[in-house]
Design a protein around this motif. Structure first.
Motif, PDB file in Angstrom:
ATOM      1  N   VAL A  50     -18.294 -31.077  -5.336  1.00  0.00           N
ATOM      2  CA  VAL A  50     -17.914 -32.392  -4.861  1.00  0.00           C
ATOM      3  C   VAL A  50     -19.203 -33.187  -4.670  1.00  0.00           C
ATOM      4  CG1 VAL A  50     -17.951 -31.671  -2.417  1.00  0.00           C
ATOM      5  CG2 VAL A  50     -16.662 -33.709  -3.111  1.00  0.00           C
ATOM      6  N   LYS A  51     -19.175 -34.456  -5.045  1.00  0.00           N
ATOM      7  CA  LYS A  51     -20.357 -35.295  -4.861  1.00  0.00           C
ATOM      8  C   LYS A  51     -20.312 -35.961  -3.494  1.00  0.00           C
ATOM      9  CE  LYS A  51     -22.034 -36.353  -9.489  1.00  0.00           C
ATOM     10  NZ  LYS A  51     -22.474 -37.422 -10.397  1.00  0.00           N
ATOM     11  N   ASP A  52     -21.397 -35.782  -2.739  1.00  0.00           N
ATOM     12  CA  ASP A  52     -21.494 -36.351  -1.401  1.00  0.00           C
ATOM     13  C   ASP A  52     -22.799 -37.131  -1.308  1.00  0.00           C
ATOM     14  OD1 ASP A  52     -21.302 -36.961   1.259  1.00  0.00           O
ATOM     15  OD2 ASP A  52     -21.929 -34.988   1.953  1.00  0.00           O
ATOM     16  N   LYS A  53     -22.699 -38.456  -1.242  1.00  0.00           N
ATOM     17  CA  LYS A  53     -23.881 -39.312  -1.156  1.00  0.00           C
ATOM     18  C   LYS A  53     -24.832 -39.038  -2.322  1.00  0.00           C
ATOM     19  CE  LYS A  53     -23.708 -39.780   3.875  1.00  0.00           C
ATOM     20  NZ  LYS A  53     -24.408 -39.571   5.152  1.00  0.00           N
ATOM     21  N   ARG A  54     -24.250 -38.943  -3.516  1.00  0.00           N
ATOM     22  CA  ARG A  54     -24.988 -38.783  -4.764  1.00  0.00           C
ATOM     23  C   ARG A  54     -25.615 -37.405  -4.906  1.00  0.00           C
ATOM     24  NH1 ARG A  54     -28.868 -43.758  -5.886  1.00  0.00           N
ATOM     25  NH2 ARG A  54     -28.890 -42.692  -7.902  1.00  0.00           N
ATOM     26  N   GLU A  55     -25.387 -36.493  -3.944  1.00  0.00           N
ATOM     27  CA  GLU A  55     -25.903 -35.147  -4.064  1.00  0.00           C
ATOM     28  C   GLU A  55     -24.756 -34.195  -4.364  1.00  0.00           C
ATOM     29  OE1 GLU A  55     -28.403 -33.609  -1.104  1.00  0.00           O
ATOM     30  OE2 GLU A  55     -29.853 -35.241  -1.187  1.00  0.00           O
ATOM     31  N   LEU A  56     -25.054 -33.197  -5.183  1.00  0.00           N
ATOM     32  CA  LEU A  56     -24.047 -32.230  -5.579  1.00  0.00           C
ATOM     33  C   LEU A  56     -23.870 -31.200  -4.476  1.00  0.00           C
ATOM     34  CD1 LEU A  56     -22.488 -32.116  -8.247  1.00  0.00           C
ATOM     35  CD2 LEU A  56     -24.091 -30.354  -9.002  1.00  0.00           C
ATOM     36  N   GLN A  57     -22.635 -31.021  -4.017  1.00  0.00           N
ATOM     37  CA  GLN A  57     -22.341 -30.059  -2.961  1.00  0.00           C
ATOM     38  C   GLN A  57     -21.248 -29.123  -3.445  1.00  0.00           C
ATOM     39  OE1 GLN A  57     -24.057 -29.949  -0.161  1.00  0.00           O
ATOM     40  NE2 GLN A  57     -25.183 -31.877  -0.422  1.00  0.00           N
ATOM     41  N   LEU A  58     -21.275 -27.889  -2.933  1.00  0.00           N
ATOM     42  CA  LEU A  58     -20.232 -26.920  -3.249  1.00  0.00           C
ATOM     43  C   LEU A  58     -19.023 -27.118  -2.347  1.00  0.00           C
ATOM     44  CD1 LEU A  58     -22.273 -23.618  -3.714  1.00  0.00           C
ATOM     45  CD2 LEU A  58     -21.148 -24.952  -5.495  1.00  0.00           C
ATOM     46  N   THR A  59     -17.840 -26.964  -2.931  1.00  0.00           N
ATOM     47  CA  THR A  59     -16.627 -26.902  -2.123  1.00  0.00           C
ATOM     48  C   THR A  59     -16.566 -25.530  -1.464  1.00  0.00           C
ATOM     49  OG1 THR A  59     -15.338 -26.009  -3.955  1.00  0.00           O
ATOM     50  CG2 THR A  59     -15.433 -28.424  -3.758  1.00  0.00           C
ATOM     51  N   ASP A  60     -15.564 -25.300  -0.632  1.00  0.00           N
ATOM     52  CA  ASP A  60     -15.392 -23.980  -0.012  1.00  0.00           C
ATOM     53  C   ASP A  60     -15.208 -22.908  -1.086  1.00  0.00           C
ATOM     54  OD1 ASP A  60     -15.642 -25.091   2.480  1.00  0.00           O
ATOM     55  OD2 ASP A  60     -13.485 -25.184   2.876  1.00  0.00           O
ATOM     56  N   ASP A  61     -14.441 -23.248  -2.136  1.00  0.00           N
ATOM     57  CA  ASP A  61     -14.246 -22.286  -3.219  1.00  0.00           C
ATOM     58  C   ASP A  61     -15.547 -22.037  -3.973  1.00  0.00           C
ATOM     59  OD1 ASP A  61     -11.478 -21.714  -2.889  1.00  0.00           O
ATOM     60  OD2 ASP A  61     -10.978 -23.649  -3.801  1.00  0.00           O
TER      61      ASP A  61
END
Length: 291
Positions: A50-61
């Motif tokens: 998921v993209k959060d503030k233009r940074e790539l983040q992992l979902t829980d999965d």
């Protein structure tokens, strides 16, 4: 069945924090990496990023998968290493910032020799940014780096901090304008020193900027300037300026060992983890205050 190449791309994206950098390291286009991640998500029927503030983040999965992905690739790389012929050995291309040439690199090289006897090593120095670029271009297998804040890049070797060094205890008080010899601007010690001195209203003159810590140390030794270095890299004969002497506090840094996505055939994830752990242990025993 999970495709180990998809998992390798997934790990590369997580470790680099970017589809673009991952693509460079595994020699694919960014669109190809995106397609691979879509295929992986389709196989699992899960959303991994998921993209959060233009940074790539992992979902829980995604967080759940990364541990399994590393373990699967560890077994794969271990098997490939066992099956590889010694005749195919090539030099390990290793990067290290100049800041850590004396404080970290000798211990790391000693552990490489113990872990993989006979493996030749070629070392290149540069800033962490330059060394990341070389890994992206396939010119390095492995590098010591300063890890950005709030990132999970690499295997932690030690936590260190910047220190001020001066020719003597009374040098600072004797200067109307403080002469500075500083590391290059992309190092956080440079910006912290300059910004801090400006805020404190201290007059200073930057007389030299260099990525060569030997040069900076020699200028201090000759009485020409004060400088900033990582604590682990300060020569024993130089004066460390204690807190409370009117100079800005310098930040803490995390020094890590990071492999390129296409790792050296003799240094899969299992050996890499062991190499980092052993190196960190030796550094901690040598200098407990740096760990």
């Amino acid at each position: 069945m999970l495709d180990h190449e998809l998992l390798r791309t997934f790990v590369a994206v997580v470790d680099t924090g970017s589809f673009t950098r991952a693509a460079a390291q595994i020699f694919r286009t960014q669109s190809a990496v995106s397609m691979q991640m879509k295929r992986l998500e389709q196989q699992l029927e899960k959303t991994l990023f998921v993209k959060d503030k233009r940074e790539l983040q992992l979902t829980d999965d995604g967080q759940k998968l990364i541990g399994y992905a590393r373990r699967i690739l560890k077994l794969h790389d271990e098997a490939m290493g066992v099956m590889a012929s010694e005749a195919t050995l090539r030099p390990l291309l290793l990067g290290c910032p100049d800041d850590y040439i004396s404080g970290v690199l000798p211990e790391l090289l000693a552990q490489v020799r113990k872990l993989i006897p006979g493996l030749p090593v070629q070392v290149r120095s540069g800033s962490s940014g330059q060394l990341r670029q070389l890994m992206d271009e396939g010119q390095l297998d492995l590098s010591v780096l300063t890890r950005p804040a709030d990132k999970e890049e690499g295997y932690l070797l030690l936590q260190d901090r910047g220190v001020w060094i001066a020719p003597s205890a009374d040098f600072i008080d004797s200067c109307d304008t403080l002469p500075l010899a500083l590391v290059e601007p992309d190092c956080k010690f440079n910006s912290s020193a300059v910004d801090g001195l400006i805020k404190q209203g201290v007059d200073f003159d930057v007389i030299c900027i260099s990525g060569n810590c030997t040069l900076l140390s020699e200028m201090v030794r000759r009485g020409e300037a004060v400088s900033t270095l990582a604590s682990c890299s300060v020569p024993n004969d130089l004066y460390r300026v204690p807190a409370g002497r009117g100079l800005p506090e310098l930040p803490e840094v995390e020094i890590v060992l990071q492999s390129a996505a296409n790792s050296h055939p003799e240094l899969g994830s299992d050996r890499l983890s062991l190499l980092a752990t052993r190196t960190a242990e030796v550094i901690a025993q040598r200098s407990p205050t740096l760990s």
